[in-house]
Design a protein around this motif. Structure first.
Motif, PDB file in Angstrom:
ATOM      1  N   ALA A 116     -21.906  80.115  31.565  1.00 42.45           N
ATOM      2  CA  ALA A 116     -21.815  80.749  30.374  1.00 42.45           C
ATOM      3  C   ALA A 116     -22.644  81.841  30.089  1.00 42.45           C
ATOM      4  O   ALA A 116     -23.433  82.730  31.115  1.00 42.45           O
ATOM      5  CB  ALA A 116     -22.455  79.563  28.976  1.00 42.45           C
ATOM      6  N   TYR A 117     -22.601  83.448  29.509  1.00 41.80           N
ATOM      7  CA  TYR A 117     -23.793  84.289  29.223  1.00 41.80           C
ATOM      8  C   TYR A 117     -23.458  85.273  28.256  1.00 41.80           C
ATOM      9  O   TYR A 117     -22.717  85.191  27.514  1.00 41.80           O
ATOM     10  CB  TYR A 117     -22.817  85.439  30.846  1.00 41.80           C
ATOM     11  N   VAL A 118     -24.646  85.655  28.482  1.00 45.74           N
ATOM     12  CA  VAL A 118     -24.487  86.360  27.351  1.00 45.74           C
ATOM     13  C   VAL A 118     -23.654  88.044  27.545  1.00 45.74           C
ATOM     14  O   VAL A 118     -24.502  89.206  28.167  1.00 45.74           O
ATOM     15  CB  VAL A 118     -26.361  87.444  26.988  1.00 45.74           C
ATOM     16  N   ASP A 119     -22.799  89.067  26.291  1.00 43.85           N
ATOM     17  CA  ASP A 119     -22.614  89.902  26.730  1.00 43.85           C
ATOM     18  C   ASP A 119     -22.930  90.823  26.031  1.00 43.85           C
ATOM     19  O   ASP A 119     -23.193  90.049  24.351  1.00 43.85           O
ATOM     20  CB  ASP A 119     -20.824  90.106  26.676  1.00 43.85           C
ATOM     21  N   SER A 120     -23.281  92.063  26.270  1.00 44.47           N
ATOM     22  CA  SER A 120     -23.325  92.880  24.769  1.00 44.47           C
ATOM     23  C   SER A 120     -23.057  94.027  24.850  1.00 44.47           C
ATOM     24  O   SER A 120     -23.036  95.236  24.196  1.00 44.47           O
ATOM     25  CB  SER A 120     -25.192  93.231  25.177  1.00 44.47           C
ATOM     26  N   GLY A 165     -24.390  91.129  15.865  1.00 45.72           N
ATOM     27  CA  GLY A 165     -22.940  92.425  16.932  1.00 45.72           C
ATOM     28  C   GLY A 165     -24.167  92.747  18.072  1.00 45.72           C
ATOM     29  O   GLY A 165     -23.122  93.137  18.522  1.00 45.72           O
ATOM     30  N   GLU A 166     -25.144  92.196  18.481  1.00 45.16           N
ATOM     31  CA  GLU A 166     -25.693  92.632  19.594  1.00 45.16           C
ATOM     32  C   GLU A 166     -25.030  92.654  20.524  1.00 45.16           C
ATOM     33  O   GLU A 166     -25.193  93.319  21.553  1.00 45.16           O
ATOM     34  CB  GLU A 166     -27.194  92.824  19.027  1.00 45.16           C
ATOM     35  N   HIS A 167     -25.742  90.844  20.338  1.00 42.75           N
ATOM     36  CA  HIS A 167     -25.286  90.048  21.754  1.00 42.75           C
ATOM     37  C   HIS A 167     -24.505  89.052  21.559  1.00 42.75           C
ATOM     38  O   HIS A 167     -24.070  88.652  19.983  1.00 42.75           O
ATOM     39  CB  HIS A 167     -26.229  89.480  22.180  1.00 42.75           C
ATOM     40  N   ILE A 168     -23.846  88.558  22.528  1.00 41.51           N
ATOM     41  CA  ILE A 168     -22.113  86.910  22.029  1.00 41.51           C
ATOM     42  C   ILE A 168     -22.874  86.245  23.446  1.00 41.51           C
ATOM     43  O   ILE A 168     -22.965  87.692  24.138  1.00 41.51           O
ATOM     44  CB  ILE A 168     -20.965  87.157  21.543  1.00 41.51           C
ATOM     45  N   LEU A 169     -22.652  85.079  22.754  1.00 39.36           N
ATOM     46  CA  LEU A 169     -22.926  84.412  24.401  1.00 39.36           C
ATOM     47  C   LEU A 169     -21.142  84.089  24.512  1.00 39.36           C
ATOM     48  O   LEU A 169     -20.193  83.330  23.900  1.00 39.36           O
ATOM     49  CB  LEU A 169     -23.123  82.934  23.547  1.00 39.36           C
ATOM     50  N   ARG A 170     -21.019  83.963  25.764  1.00 38.33           N
ATOM     51  CA  ARG A 170     -18.988  83.811  26.171  1.00 38.33           C
ATOM     52  C   ARG A 170     -19.513  82.962  27.212  1.00 38.33           C
ATOM     53  O   ARG A 170     -20.753  82.794  28.296  1.00 38.33           O
ATOM     54  CB  ARG A 170     -18.501  85.221  26.530  1.00 38.33           C
ATOM     55  N   ASP A 184     -12.965  84.469  28.695  1.00 40.02           N
ATOM     56  CA  ASP A 184     -13.658  84.293  28.811  1.00 40.02           C
ATOM     57  C   ASP A 184     -13.579  84.194  26.977  1.00 40.02           C
ATOM     58  O   ASP A 184     -15.341  84.636  26.415  1.00 40.02           O
ATOM     59  CB  ASP A 184     -14.960  85.305  29.122  1.00 40.02           C
ATOM     60  N   PRO A 185     -14.022  82.595  26.532  1.00 35.02           N
ATOM     61  CA  PRO A 185     -13.773  83.318  25.087  1.00 35.02           C
ATOM     62  C   PRO A 185     -15.641  82.991  24.522  1.00 35.02           C
ATOM     63  O   PRO A 185     -16.316  82.577  25.336  1.00 35.02           O
ATOM     64  CB  PRO A 185     -13.430  81.857  24.137  1.00 35.02           C
ATOM     65  N   LEU A 186     -15.794  83.558  23.006  1.00 30.16           N
ATOM     66  CA  LEU A 186     -16.988  83.335  22.571  1.00 30.16           C
ATOM     67  C   LEU A 186     -17.817  82.081  22.041  1.00 30.16           C
ATOM     68  O   LEU A 186     -16.816  80.915  21.668  1.00 30.16           O
ATOM     69  CB  LEU A 186     -16.528  84.529  20.845  1.00 30.16           C
ATOM     70  N   LEU A 187     -18.616  81.618  22.384  1.00 27.07           N
ATOM     71  CA  LEU A 187     -19.531  80.568  22.142  1.00 27.07           C
ATOM     72  C   LEU A 187     -20.466  80.867  20.846  1.00 27.07           C
ATOM     73  O   LEU A 187     -20.414  79.318  20.060  1.00 27.07           O
ATOM     74  CB  LEU A 187     -20.500  80.063  23.698  1.00 27.07           C
ATOM     75  N   TYR A 188     -21.123  82.067  21.020  1.00 23.35           N
ATOM     76  CA  TYR A 188     -21.878  81.377  19.650  1.00 23.35           C
ATOM     77  C   TYR A 188     -21.904  83.006  18.954  1.00 23.35           C
ATOM     78  O   TYR A 188     -21.831  83.443  20.526  1.00 23.35           O
ATOM     79  CB  TYR A 188     -23.882  81.499  20.201  1.00 23.35           C
TER      80      TYR A 188
END
Ligand code: ATP
Ligand code: MG
Length: 746
Positions: A116-120, A165-170, A184-188
């Motif tokens: 999982a990774y933080v997408d910005s 909306g600044e970051h999401i966890l995927r 790569d679905p959204l987790l958080y």
């Protein structure tokens, strides 16, 4: 237990037999963002019903991961609905929000595994990079981040250091997966708002796909039963559990068809609009398909359970006729409730040759199989009958009271009309009548022939009651919105007259008012001073068309597949996949792919017009309905004409609503849609210059409502929009009308 097993019970039994599960644990997992409706009843009956049938248990879980819409009043309504239907959850109500800590830890675990990774990236970039059904997506450049960086960012997201909306966890799964859900679905996501239970403890909230499977796992759920729209999410469900190594005693997801009912809207979002917009009186308005609405109206839990049973559990979505639900309540009350007399629209009758008074002993239960129980029914010189039970110039086949035709007073005597009294305007205000002393019901030696018996009440003893008569909330079988609301869905009768025992004996809360229907003492507004009764349902289906099968259950059962689903053939599967790629949802794709006639028809229309989704909708609904009743060769319209019709929707010449009207015309006449639209002047009106004068007129006609609106009653916007659309005979472009009305009322 039902004799024919549905496919879910088949799975459960196999899992018990094979030893995969020792105990069956299910859950009913609503989001507390609205009142539960009849669709939820289906889910409740399935989840709690299966647990009960196999001696397992079912949890009631609030799936409360979206802080902006949830509320405790909805939690209470959900508990109420489950209890009212007669089910019991084990222990406490569960909340996904109680598991936020554990869920957060699982997310950290995924990050540590590099899964999982933080997408910005911005929302737009993310959408663009997702690809399409025919094109692979592109992984975000942020997916390169180190585990440490991800952990750090994720923790700071939690603490509230960033904006929404600044970051999401995927999840890091597969950007080229055919199943788009796996890209790569959204987790958080970040939501800097208070949650109704956790307050401001959290600034990030887990997504359904992440929270649901893990909460199922933590609760020890064995069978996670959900509706078809989650079919493609099953892959994420499995991925999360497998990736985290939660393979032992883990839950599995199975999907069943959603329940849809005609003449109503069902989703909580749309129901919320009706409630908020003041179109109905609250969530428990008896016209709504909410459980609270049915309960308030007088439906019994048994009738709802029987209904859920009668529709079966299938893998293909279908629309159930509301007549089937009405059949179930009628069927339940028919043998149960006392029968009494109430006159809704009274006409005075003076029996000139009767003096004094008497009490008639009348059975409450004159059913096919009579039960004990009766009341004293007062009879006297002055009585009231229903206005339309008398006609001065009756048509042929009128069996009730006329100047030349006697009638029986139910439980009482036969009377005949001697004189008709009218007011200055010629309205009948009274009947002078005569009774036959030897014609009393039960000991009739008069030999007078009558063709019917009518209800009546004695003038002196009758009690005044308020009766609320409900009709369908929407005029359309598949309503689109408030413009389809039935303006006569509620009729309040203030001066109905009822026989006194109903008020004094209080023998029951539900009654059959003879010849009128079933009624329920309103649980909230009923007082001794002002007794209020809700009409539950009429005695027979007033909407049934002559051409239709009259028994609604058999009709709807035909559509429903009870039991296991038949697997698709190779060809059907190929079509199904193709349709998914065209962007159809899986239910529509399923409907079309499985029916050779429909898919052929669809393919032909599609070869003429590249509008896969709009075509599919009309073919899978409207055309499919016609094909249930006839062969393809008998249809009066062609695939080409359907393509022409859809083209007019696509280029906004006509609205969806008008399209349905045009379609009905095509069914009848086989005329070209373009010609129908032209001849009938059905072209959608989007030109403000044409709409504004109508708005002005409506505003001028309703000064009171304008004042109320300006004083803050914004609910009335819907009223104005509805009036304008009505004035355009449905031709106004709803979007434009909405905007213009809002602008005008500012
Ligand atoms: P809505 O769209 O009406 O708001 P939902 O699916 O968002 O419904 P939830 O509160 O999330 O509602 O649903 C709780 C459970 O009830 C879910 O398992 C869902 O699949 C099921 N459910 C909701 N609507 C229906 C329906 N029309 N028929 C059968 N099951 C339903
Ligand atoms: Mg929902």
């Amino acid at each position: 237990m039902r004799e024919s097993k549905d496919f879910l019970r088949t799975i459960v039994e196999e899992d018990l037999k094979s030893g995969k599960n020792r105990e069956i644990i299910t859950r009913f997992p609503p989001e507390p963002n609205g009142f539960p409706h009849i669709g939820h009843a289906k889910s409740i009956v399935i989840n709690f019903g299966i647990a009960r049938d196999y001696n397992g248990h079912c949890n009631l879980r609030m799936d409360d991961t979206n802080p902006t819409k949830e509320d405790t009043q909805f939690v209470e309504a959900l508990q109420d609905a489950v209890e009212w239907l007669g089910f019991d959850w084990e222990g406490n109500v569960r909340y996904t929000s109680d598991k936020f800590d554990e869920l957060y830890n699982y997310a950290i675990e995924l990050i540590k595994m590099g899964k999982a990774y933080v997408d910005s990236a911005s929302e737009e970039e993310i959408r663009e990079n997702r690809g399409t059904v025919t094109e692979a997506g592109k992984r975000s450049k942020y997916a390169q981040r180190s585990i440490e960086e991800n952990l750090d960012l994720f923790e700071r997201m939690k603490k509230g250091e960033f904006k929404d909306g600044e970051h999401i966890l995927r999840a890091k799964i597969d950007m080229s997966a055919n199943n788009m859900q796996l890209r790569d679905p959204l987790l958080y996501r970040i939501r800097n708002v208070e949650h109704y239970r956790t307050g401001d403890a959290w600034h990030i909230y887990p997504m359904y796909d992440f929270a649901h499977c893990l909460t199922d796992y933590m609760e020890g759920i064995t069978h996670s039963l959900c509706t078809l729209e989650f079919e493609n999410n099953r892959a994420i469900y499995n991925w999360v559990l497998e990736t985290l190594g939660l393979n032992l005693a883990r839950p599995y997801q199975y999907e069943f068809a959603r329940l849809g009912i005609n003449y109503t809207v069902m989703s909580k979002r749309k129901l919320l609009e009706l409630v908020k917009g003041g179109e109905v009186n609250g969530w428990d308005d008896p016209r709504l398909p909410t459980i609270a609405g049915y309960k308030r109206r007088g439906y019994t839990p048994e009738s709802i359970l029987n209904f859920c049973d009668s529709i079966g559990i299938a893998k293909a979505n279908s629309m159930v006729d509301v007549a089937q639900l009405e059949f179930c309540i009628r069927d339940d009350l028919n043998t149960k409730v006392p029968r009494v007399m109430c006159v809704l629209d009274p006409l005075k009758v003076t029996i000139e040759n009767y003096d004094g008074c008497e009490d008639i002993d009348a059975s409450y239960y004159p059913h096919d199989v009579p039960k004990e129980g009766s009341r004293a029914l007062p009879f006297s010189k002055e009585i009231y009958i229903e206005k339309d039970d008398f006609m001065e110039n009756p048509p042929k086949g009128y069996f009730r009271l006329t100047p030349d035709q006697a009638v029986r007073l139910r439980h009482g005597y036969i009377i005949s009309c001697k004189e008709v009294i009218k007011d200055a305007n010629g309205n009948i205000i009274e009947i002078k009548a005569e009774y036959y002393p030897d014609s009393k019901s039960g000991s009739d030696t008069s030999n007078i022939k009558v063709k019917s018996a009518i209800q009546w009440v004695s003038a002196k003893e009758a009690k005044k009651v308020e009766v609320r008569v409900y009709d369908r909330l929407f005029l359309n079988e598949a309503p689109e919105g408030i413009e389809d609301i039935n303006p006569n869905s509620l009729q309040i009768i203030k001066n109905a007259l009822i026989e006194p025992a109903v008020i004094t004996d209080k023998i029951d809360e539900r009654f059959q008012f003879e010849r009128e229907g079933y009624f329920y003492a309103d649980p909230i507004d009923y007082t001794d001073e002002n007794p209020v009764f809700n009409k539950i349902v009429g005695l027979k289906d007033s909407y049934a068309k002559k051409t239709k099968v009259t028994e609604p259950t058999t009709q709807a059962k035909k559509v429903q597949i009870d039991g296991e689903v038949v697997a698709m053939s190779e060809e059907q599967k190929a079509l199904f996949d193709k349709y998914l790629e065209l962007g159809l949802n899986s239910e529509v794709a399923n409907t079309l792919a499985r029916d050779e006639n429909l898919s052929k028809f669809y393919e032909e229309a599609l070869s003429l017009l590249n509008s896969p989704i709009n075509l599919a909708n009309i073919v899978s609904n409207e055309v499919a309905r016609e094909l249930k009743q006839m062969q393809i060769s008998e249809l009066k319209f062609s695939a080409k004409q359907i393509a022409q019709l859809v083209k007019m929707i696509d280029d906004t010449t006509i609205s969806n609503k008008i399209a349905k009207q045009v379609f009905e015309e095509m069914v009848k006449s086989g005329e070209n849609p373009t010609k129908i639209v032209e001849d009938k002047g059905l072209v959608q009106i989007s030109d403000p210059a044409k709409i504004l004068p109508i708005i002005d007129e409506i505003i001028a006609k309703n000064p009171d409502n304008v004042a109320k609106f300006k004083a803050g009653n914004t609910k009335l916007l819907g009223f104005f929009v509805g009036q304008v659309l009505k004035a355009t005979k449905g031709k106004g472009n709803p979007k434009v009308v909405n905007e213009l009305v809002a602008e005008k009322l500012k």
